[in-house]
Design a protein around this motif. Structure first.
Motif, PDB file in Angstrom:
ATOM      1  N   ASP A 108       0.831  -1.200   0.000  1.00  0.00           N
ATOM      2  CA  ASP A 108       0.000   0.000   0.000  1.00  0.00           C
ATOM      3  C   ASP A 108       0.872   1.258   0.000  1.00  0.00           C
ATOM      4  O   ASP A 108       0.411   2.343   0.304  1.00  0.00           O
ATOM      5  CB  ASP A 108      -0.950  -0.012   1.207  1.00  0.00           C
ATOM      6  N   HIS A 109       2.137   1.110  -0.345  1.00  0.00           N
ATOM      7  CA  HIS A 109       3.034   2.265  -0.344  1.00  0.00           C
ATOM      8  C   HIS A 109       2.699   3.198  -1.495  1.00  0.00           C
ATOM      9  O   HIS A 109       2.460   2.755  -2.612  1.00  0.00           O
ATOM     10  CB  HIS A 109       4.489   1.808  -0.435  1.00  0.00           C
ATOM     11  N   THR A 110       2.705   4.486  -1.216  1.00  0.00           N
ATOM     12  CA  THR A 110       2.332   5.478  -2.220  1.00  0.00           C
ATOM     13  C   THR A 110       3.498   6.369  -2.645  1.00  0.00           C
ATOM     14  O   THR A 110       3.418   7.050  -3.661  1.00  0.00           O
ATOM     15  CB  THR A 110       1.230   6.397  -1.660  1.00  0.00           C
ATOM     16  N   LEU A 135      12.748   5.496  12.387  1.00  0.00           N
ATOM     17  CA  LEU A 135      11.515   5.592  11.597  1.00  0.00           C
ATOM     18  C   LEU A 135      10.301   5.226  12.453  1.00  0.00           C
ATOM     19  O   LEU A 135      10.433   4.753  13.582  1.00  0.00           O
ATOM     20  CB  LEU A 135      11.601   4.633  10.394  1.00  0.00           C
ATOM     21  N   HIS A 136       9.127   5.396  11.882  1.00  0.00           N
ATOM     22  CA  HIS A 136       7.877   5.005  12.537  1.00  0.00           C
ATOM     23  C   HIS A 136       7.895   3.503  12.805  1.00  0.00           C
ATOM     24  O   HIS A 136       8.481   2.726  12.051  1.00  0.00           O
ATOM     25  CB  HIS A 136       6.723   5.362  11.604  1.00  0.00           C
ATOM     26  N   GLU A 137       7.225   3.106  13.884  1.00  0.00           N
ATOM     27  CA  GLU A 137       7.263   1.695  14.292  1.00  0.00           C
ATOM     28  C   GLU A 137       6.577   0.753  13.300  1.00  0.00           C
ATOM     29  O   GLU A 137       6.706  -0.474  13.429  1.00  0.00           O
ATOM     30  CB  GLU A 137       6.655   1.546  15.688  1.00  0.00           C
ATOM     31  N   THR A 138       5.855   1.298  12.310  1.00  0.00           N
ATOM     32  CA  THR A 138       5.272   0.439  11.271  1.00  0.00           C
ATOM     33  C   THR A 138       6.340  -0.085  10.301  1.00  0.00           C
ATOM     34  O   THR A 138       6.053  -0.944   9.471  1.00  0.00           O
ATOM     35  CB  THR A 138       4.198   1.195  10.457  1.00  0.00           C
ATOM     36  N   TYR A 139       7.572   0.448  10.378  1.00  0.00           N
ATOM     37  CA  TYR A 139       8.652  -0.039   9.529  1.00  0.00           C
ATOM     38  C   TYR A 139       9.396  -1.184  10.203  1.00  0.00           C
ATOM     39  O   TYR A 139       9.633  -1.144  11.410  1.00  0.00           O
ATOM     40  CB  TYR A 139       9.653   1.084   9.222  1.00  0.00           C
ATOM     41  N   PRO A 140       9.790  -2.171   9.417  1.00  0.00           N
ATOM     42  CA  PRO A 140      10.660  -3.197   9.989  1.00  0.00           C
ATOM     43  C   PRO A 140      12.007  -2.567  10.379  1.00  0.00           C
ATOM     44  O   PRO A 140      12.478  -1.670   9.671  1.00  0.00           O
ATOM     45  CB  PRO A 140      10.834  -4.219   8.859  1.00  0.00           C
ATOM     46  N   ASN A 141      12.601  -3.008  11.453  1.00  0.00           N
ATOM     47  CA  ASN A 141      13.873  -2.444  11.939  1.00  0.00           C
ATOM     48  C   ASN A 141      13.887  -0.918  11.856  1.00  0.00           C
ATOM     49  O   ASN A 141      14.662  -0.357  11.087  1.00  0.00           O
ATOM     50  CB  ASN A 141      15.065  -2.981  11.139  1.00  0.00           C
ATOM     51  N   GLU A 198      13.460   5.052   1.432  1.00  0.00           N
ATOM     52  CA  GLU A 198      12.440   4.057   1.768  1.00  0.00           C
ATOM     53  C   GLU A 198      11.202   4.348   0.940  1.00  0.00           C
ATOM     54  O   GLU A 198      11.123   5.374   0.262  1.00  0.00           O
ATOM     55  CB  GLU A 198      12.082   4.167   3.264  1.00  0.00           C
ATOM     56  N   THR A 199      10.235   3.451   1.037  1.00  0.00           N
ATOM     57  CA  THR A 199       8.915   3.755   0.489  1.00  0.00           C
ATOM     58  C   THR A 199       7.925   3.653   1.636  1.00  0.00           C
ATOM     59  O   THR A 199       8.228   3.073   2.684  1.00  0.00           O
ATOM     60  CB  THR A 199       8.516   2.769  -0.633  1.00  0.00           C
ATOM     61  N   GLY A 200       6.740   4.237   1.450  1.00  0.00           N
ATOM     62  CA  GLY A 200       5.738   4.190   2.512  1.00  0.00           C
ATOM     63  C   GLY A 200       4.460   4.869   2.090  1.00  0.00           C
ATOM     64  O   GLY A 200       4.319   5.290   0.931  1.00  0.00           O
ATOM     65  N   TRP A 201       3.559   4.973   3.032  1.00  0.00           N
ATOM     66  CA  TRP A 201       2.243   5.572   2.735  1.00  0.00           C
ATOM     67  C   TRP A 201       1.910   6.756   3.624  1.00  0.00           C
ATOM     68  O   TRP A 201       0.944   7.463   3.385  1.00  0.00           O
ATOM     69  CB  TRP A 201       1.135   4.529   2.868  1.00  0.00           C
ATOM     70  N   GLY A 202       2.668   6.989   4.684  1.00  0.00           N
ATOM     71  CA  GLY A 202       2.247   8.039   5.613  1.00  0.00           C
ATOM     72  C   GLY A 202       3.387   8.920   6.093  1.00  0.00           C
ATOM     73  O   GLY A 202       4.564   8.543   6.020  1.00  0.00           O
ATOM     74  N   GLU A 203       2.993  10.086   6.570  1.00  0.00           N
ATOM     75  CA  GLU A 203       3.963  11.028   7.144  1.00  0.00           C
ATOM     76  C   GLU A 203       4.124  10.761   8.634  1.00  0.00           C
ATOM     77  O   GLU A 203       3.187  10.343   9.303  1.00  0.00           O
ATOM     78  CB  GLU A 203       3.481  12.465   6.923  1.00  0.00           C
ATOM     79  N   PHE A 204       5.292  11.011   9.159  1.00  0.00           N
ATOM     80  CA  PHE A 204       5.539  10.810  10.589  1.00  0.00           C
ATOM     81  C   PHE A 204       6.818  11.545  10.955  1.00  0.00           C
ATOM     82  O   PHE A 204       7.531  12.041  10.068  1.00  0.00           O
ATOM     83  CB  PHE A 204       5.655   9.312  10.924  1.00  0.00           C
ATOM     84  N   GLU A 205       7.103  11.597  12.230  1.00  0.00           N
ATOM     85  CA  GLU A 205       8.297  12.290  12.678  1.00  0.00           C
ATOM     86  C   GLU A 205       9.500  11.338  12.701  1.00  0.00           C
ATOM     87  O   GLU A 205       9.420  10.261  13.289  1.00  0.00           O
ATOM     88  CB  GLU A 205       8.073  12.863  14.066  1.00  0.00           C
TER      89      GLU A 205
END
Ligand code: SLL
Length: 152
Positions: free
Chosen positions: A31-33, A59-65, A79-86
């Protein structure tokens, strides 16, 4: 390794992220955008490794390692992902500097802001970036560190 009273030295840095939409180029099971890169750089791409030893990006805890360590310049991570985070950016200095690590925070930005758009639709392949200039300030550096900085 004496500290120099009253002296403070600063060095410019540049940190933040760029991001590009994947526009359907993503793997079908994801679901990465966006594809993004978070970075810590010197001005004019100056190599900072003469005084920076490694940079840890948390990174956000939704990422592996989620703790990613970069021990070589360029100090950046893609990286790739779907959301913004700190993202927490922990900067570790070369041992010879006798400096403690410094922690910076960056809000990963994937989407254009109203201000960027300026009444126009944002082109759908156009990267966004959120980079800021800052400076690292070293109070009462050691003689050794002062020399390292002076030589570069
Ligand atoms: C949000 N609070 O809800 C934020 C969290 C997290 C983004 C964003 C994970 C990628 C992966 C990813 O993109 N996390 O699954 O590997 O918007």
């Amino acid at each position: 390794n004496k500290r120099i009273k009253g002296l403070s030295i600063s060095r410019p840095i540049y940190y933040g992220n760029t991001a590009t939409p994947l526009n359907g180029k993503k793997a079908s099971n994801s679901d990465h955008t966006h594809k993004w890169t978070v970075m810590l750089k010197g001005l004019n791409n100056e190599d900072l490794s003469y005084y920076i030893r490694k940079v840890v990006f948390r990174l956000h805890e939704t990422y592996p390692n989620p703790l990613r360590t970069v021990e070589q310049p360029p100090f950046e991570l893609t990286e790739t992902g779907w959301g913004e985070f700190e993202i927490m950016i922990k900067v570790h200095f070369q041992v010879a500097t006798s400096e403690k690590s410094v922690t910076l925070y960056h809000h990963l930005r994937l989407h254009p802001y109203e201000d960027d758009v300026n009444g126009q639709p944002w082109p759908k392949d156009k990267p966004v970036s959120s980079l800021i200039y800052d400076e690292l300030v070293f109070n009462e550096p050691t003689e050794a560190f002062k020399e390292i900085l002076a030589k570069n």
